[in-house]
Write an enzyme that holds these catalytic residues in place. Sequence first.
Site, short mmCIF file in Angstrom:
data_model
loop_
_atom_site.label_atom_id
_atom_site.label_comp_id
_atom_site.label_asym_id
_atom_site.label_seq_id
_atom_site.Cartn_x
_atom_site.Cartn_y
_atom_site.Cartn_z
N SER A 135 11.52 -8.21 43.67
CA SER A 135 10.54 -8.36 44.35
C SER A 135 10.34 -8.87 45.43
CB SER A 135 8.94 -7.68 43.72
OG SER A 135 7.72 -7.52 44.63
N LYS A 161 13.31 -3.91 45.70
CA LYS A 161 11.87 -3.55 46.86
C LYS A 161 11.53 -4.34 47.42
CE LYS A 161 7.73 -4.54 43.75
NZ LYS A 161 6.82 -3.37 42.37
N LYS A 163 7.36 -5.34 49.99
CA LYS A 163 6.43 -4.51 50.12
C LYS A 163 6.40 -4.32 51.66
CE LYS A 163 4.53 -6.34 46.00
NZ LYS A 163 3.94 -5.74 44.91
N ASP A 189 6.97 -0.38 48.57
CA ASP A 189 5.68 -0.85 47.41
C ASP A 189 4.43 -0.93 48.53
OD1 ASP A 189 3.76 -1.19 45.59
OD2 ASP A 189 3.57 -2.91 44.75
N GLU A 214 5.81 3.16 46.04
CA GLU A 214 4.91 2.64 45.54
C GLU A 214 3.99 2.84 45.11
OE1 GLU A 214 4.42 -0.95 41.35
OE2 GLU A 214 6.06 -0.80 43.26
N ASP A 239 1.24 3.06 40.23
CA ASP A 239 1.11 1.86 40.20
C ASP A 239 -0.56 1.70 39.56
OD1 ASP A 239 0.32 -1.11 39.73
OD2 ASP A 239 1.81 -1.29 41.05
N LYS A 263 2.88 -1.45 34.21
CA LYS A 263 2.61 -2.91 33.36
C LYS A 263 1.67 -3.44 32.39
CE LYS A 263 2.81 -3.90 38.61
NZ LYS A 263 1.72 -4.08 39.78
N GLY A 291 6.05 -5.99 37.74
CA GLY A 291 5.77 -7.36 37.69
C GLY A 291 4.55 -8.02 38.12
#
Length: 381
Positions: A135, A161, A163, A189, A214, A239, A263, A291
């Site tokens: 990530s 991934k 952000k 994400d 996400e 998520d 998670k 994570g």
Amino acid sequence: MEITKIKWQRIKMPLKAPFETSFGKVVKKDMILVRVYGGGKVGIGESVAMPYPIYSEETTGTVINMLEEFLIPILLDKEIQHPSEVSEIFSFIRRNNMAKAVLEMAVWDLYSKQTNQSLAGAIGGTSKEIEVGVSIGIEPTIEKLVEKVERFLDEGYRKIKVKIKPGWDLAPLQAIRDRFGYSIPLMADANSAYTLDDIDLLKQLDQFHLLMIEQPLAHDDIIDHAKLQAELVTPICLDESIHSVEDTRKAIEIGACKIINIKVGRVGGITEAKKIHDLCEQHNIPVWCGGMLEAGVGRAHNIALASLANFTIPGDTSASSRYFNEDIIVPEVTLTRPGFITVPEKPGFGFDLNEHLIGQLVLNEKEYTKDSAEKAFIRTN
């Protein structure tokens, strides 16, 4: 199961570099370690709550309060035969999933050590190794982002991934595709940074052929996600919206997503995470393990969880060195071959604690026995 004593420790670990999302920037990992003692063994859990209520309403402070005032006294007042009973014992307490999870994780670890099996084996995991991705936070420049993507691809990570947030979305994704093409597994994400008013922009994400986007919309929403998914080719992964197997059932029924990120801390423990995994498997919904900047203990629990059969998408469980100069476990988590981490076979979560480092990082700690725990509130019925 025999449980004789429970101890929590609050520690702060500096990150190698700040990690930025649409929420803000993290520079230190502030966390709670919980140790559950019994039968000559010690089970370990790690809380994923942050020091501020931006991912969820929980913080490291609320976790300590819940452990002290409610969860530890309740658990020490009960006799349990199996870790799966812990979530039922705590079920009458609303939310506070991260506080529940850290204690339940420690009980699962203790159980696996008492029964001389790996944590992965105890929860039903079958994979001998797991695929892992990485990530990447919001970087200062697109050039810095592309440099990091290249480095992690060279290290063999199986999924990238990145952000995103309004103003940092189309351009960075386009730069990654321009540089590396469309064969690399790429996802975005959003951490709830968008609304349905952004639907025209979000539909443009389809051009990048992402594995998924996400949690693009509100942290507590599934209705608008269903509306958005109907307009997108790109799979939506939920998520923050998923806190239980019931949330999962509803999201699947209305078509709010095609993928779910599990998670342990967010859903209240390993037992609930397994229920979500099983339901998704029944409905052909792939899952992966997200994570929360975990240190080694939480990272090891994620490895065990990701050994379950329906974790078919590489998770965020990168090597310890991705975030920390030194980890609180030995040996540290490493890639055993490019893009893969071997699932430990030794009893428990599979690593030893780096007690010297933990001793340097501890801010405060407290322990409880059956006699010393203050039973401020015990449910007897």
